[in-house]
Scaffold this motif. Structure first.
Motif, short mmCIF file in Angstrom:
data_model
loop_
_atom_site.label_atom_id
_atom_site.label_comp_id
_atom_site.label_asym_id
_atom_site.label_seq_id
_atom_site.Cartn_x
_atom_site.Cartn_y
_atom_site.Cartn_z
N GLY A 1 31.77 -42.93 -12.55
CA GLY A 1 31.94 -43.53 -10.61
C GLY A 1 31.18 -42.24 -10.23
N SER A 2 31.35 -42.17 -8.99
CA SER A 2 29.77 -41.35 -7.98
C SER A 2 31.17 -39.95 -7.64
CB SER A 2 29.64 -41.96 -6.99
OG SER A 2 28.99 -41.52 -6.36
N ARG A 3 30.49 -38.81 -7.48
CA ARG A 3 31.24 -38.14 -6.63
C ARG A 3 31.11 -38.12 -5.42
NH1 ARG A 3 33.63 -34.62 -9.16
NH2 ARG A 3 33.28 -33.02 -8.10
N ALA B 1 37.44 -47.38 -6.64
CA ALA B 1 37.04 -46.15 -6.89
C ALA B 1 35.50 -46.48 -7.99
CB ALA B 1 37.13 -44.92 -7.52
N LEU B 2 35.57 -46.87 -9.59
CA LEU B 2 34.49 -47.58 -9.32
C LEU B 2 33.59 -48.60 -9.55
CD1 LEU B 2 35.69 -47.96 -13.56
CD2 LEU B 2 34.41 -45.96 -12.49
N ALA C 1 38.34 -43.44 -13.27
CA ALA C 1 37.71 -43.48 -12.90
C ALA C 1 36.76 -41.51 -12.82
CB ALA C 1 37.11 -43.61 -11.25
N PRO C 2 36.60 -41.37 -14.27
CA PRO C 2 36.72 -39.54 -14.17
C PRO C 2 35.56 -39.04 -13.59
CG PRO C 2 35.91 -41.13 -15.84
CD PRO C 2 36.36 -42.01 -15.58
N GLY C 3 34.22 -40.14 -12.73
CA GLY C 3 32.97 -39.38 -12.56
C GLY C 3 33.41 -38.95 -10.95
N VAL C 4 34.83 -39.47 -10.01
CA VAL C 4 34.90 -39.65 -8.77
C VAL C 4 35.78 -38.12 -8.82
CG1 VAL C 4 34.85 -41.77 -8.51
CG2 VAL C 4 37.19 -40.68 -8.85
N ARG C 5 35.93 -37.74 -7.37
CA ARG C 5 36.52 -36.95 -6.31
C ARG C 5 38.13 -36.93 -6.22
NH1 ARG C 5 35.02 -35.51 -2.00
NH2 ARG C 5 33.74 -37.15 -1.55
N VAL D 1 43.78 -41.67 -12.74
CA VAL D 1 42.71 -41.95 -11.07
C VAL D 1 41.28 -41.49 -12.02
CG1 VAL D 1 41.69 -42.20 -8.71
CG2 VAL D 1 43.87 -42.82 -9.53
N ALA D 2 41.48 -40.52 -12.22
CA ALA D 2 40.96 -39.28 -12.41
C ALA D 2 40.53 -38.36 -13.05
CB ALA D 2 39.51 -38.91 -10.70
#
Length: 472
Positions: free
Chosen positions: A158-160, A412-413, A231-235, A218-219
């Motif tokens: 996932g994206s920041r 989110a992904l 989605a471990p890379g999103v905020r 979620v993250a």
């Protein structure tokens, strides 16, 4: 917050033919104030119409709590027992399209109130809480494997750039698995009469672990500690809409939707139903006015680029064939009533809100999960889900509240892999990409529909791997 009272009237009675012989009658008694109540007032979405409605609120003995010019909704408060009638009586009152009380019991926001005897929202979803897991690992998360999130992570975490709003009971941002991805600047507390409170830490949990658990699914960060989110890379940001007694009143939810829209969130998760009615009916009274106000807020959020994902509910209820509601209102005395499909479980049944049912580890519909043909969009794991809880701990919970954040994470992904997609494109993709899931082999008359779309699983189990494939 106090409300204004109607002006005191002075009566004069003439007892003789001259002014000198006239004496004032006793001062008319001021009307006794009623219970403090909150209302939504709907009008046209323009500054001029909002201004006139605000004037009408004050003239009717009310206080304006917050106005949303974007959607033509004013949230007001009053102790005037005739507030709704008084609101429409003056010239400015002609701008009122509808008005409705947001609850059936007196408002206690901002005061010390006894805990509610009937809990709702996340509490009413009756999560099954297991023993804390002291040092959980990703390989314990069967749910990630079931939705192919583990495979999706080989492509992206996932994206920041992507921000997910956790519209819930607050989030423990100090948790080691959440702190790396937490966005305090975009977090808020909406539980003081629906007025956004940006005070540092106001968006944290106080009485419930629910929001923190949802946030982890979620993250939770990929940081070598504890678990990993979908989605471990999103905020993530906390949008606190559940008060300390477990209630999510309409003005809280409206605040959350508008906040998420104005803060340019990409996805929001809503693991709750709006109190005090499990189903808000489209009538000419309180429920109809509230249904319209919340609908406007959710639609505005969608129009501003936010995809809302919501839990279908934990009453094992057929949302496509509504007949009775025995649990509403839950802030006073529930009264059994006959309902129909014009009565909505909000926010999950609102247009373009992605409705999520719960499955067990084996893929079966969870016994508690609501269902309904053309009501359920997709399904996701929701029983015995391991995630974060306050204090740096981890434990399992069960409910459609736990299924919904899986889908929010997949959304989110999808947004990360396809940043040009808007909410309607993500919604369509997740439905199309879902893995078809047939009704149970043992005939269950409640599971109507086809393999491609049925009452238990909607269009199937959400698929994280397909969501991140750029070829779609």
């Amino acid at each position: 917050m106090s409300a204004g009272l109607a002006a005191t009237a002075l009566a004069v009675t003439a007892l003789g033919a001259t002014a000198a012989s006239a004496v004032p009658a006793p001062l008319a008694a001021a009307a006794e104030p009623g219970p403090l109540m909150n209302y939504v007032v709907n009008t046209k979405a323009s500054p001029g119409h909002i201004r006139k409605v605000e004037n009408a609120v004050k003239a009717a003995g009310g206080t304006v709590l917050v106005s949303y010019r974007q959607i033509g909704v004013v949230v007001a408060q009053s102790t005037n027992v005739d507030f709704k009638a008084a609101l429409k009586s003056g010239r400015d009152g002609r701008e009122v399209q509808s008005v409705g009380a947001t609850r059936t019991a007196a408002v206690t926001d901002g005061t010390t109130a006894a805990a509610a005897s009937t809990m709702s929202g996340p509490a009413a979803e009756r999560e099954v809480v297991g023993a804390p897991v002291p040092d959980p690992r990703e390989n314990e998360q069967w749910d990630l494997t079931q939705i192919k999130a583990d495979q999706a992570h080989a492509i992206t975490d996932g994206s920041r750039r992507v921000l997910v709003g956790i519209n819930d009971s607050g989030v423990d941002d100090t948790h080691p698995d959440l702190a790396p991805n937490f966005d305090a600047a975009n977090s808020v507390n909406c539980t003081a009469n629906g007025v956004a409170d940006r005070t540092e830490g106001a968006w944290r949990q106080t009485t419930s672990a629910h929001g923190t658990h949802v946030a982890g699914t979620v993250a939770a960060a990929r940081n070598g500690v504890g678990i990993v989110g979908v989605a471990p890379g999103v905020r993530i940001a906390s949008v606190k809409v559940v008060n300390d007694d477990g209630y999510i009143f309409p003005e809280y939810a409206i605040c959350g939707f508008i906040w998420s829209a104005e803060r340019h969130m990409d996805v929001t998760n809503h693991s709750y139903f709006i109190d005090p009615y499990m189903f808000w009916c489209k009538d000419n009274g309180d429920q109809g006015a509230v249904q319209e106000a919340v609908r406007r807020a959710a639609a505005y959020s969608t129009d501003r680029g936010v995809l809302a994902v919501a839990a279908s509910g934990n009453s094992n209820y057929d949302l496509a064939n509504k007949t009775v509601d025995n649990s509403s209102p839950n802030d006073s005395t529930p009264t059994p009533r006959t309902i129909d499909n014009n009565c909505l479980d909000m926010p999950t049944e609102l247009p373009h809100v992605l409705t999520v049912a719960s499955t067990d580890k084996g893929g079966a519909k969870s016994s508690f999960s609501n269902f309904g043909l053309n009501k359920i969009d997709v399904a996701a794991p929701g029983r015995a889900i391991l995630s974060t809880v306050p204090g740096g701990e981890y434990r399992t919970m069960s409910g459609t509240s736990m299924a919904s954040p899986h889908v929010a994470g997949v959304a989110a992904l999808a947004k990360s892999a396809h940043p040009w997609w808007g909410p309607l494109q993500i919604e369509a993709a997740l439905r199309k990409q879902a893995d078809d899931t047939a009704c149970p082999a043992v005939i269950d008359a409640r599971c109507t529909g086809t393999v491609q779309n049925n009452a238990f699983f909607g269009e199937g189990n959400v698929d994280a791997l397909d969501a991140v494939k750029r070829g779609y």
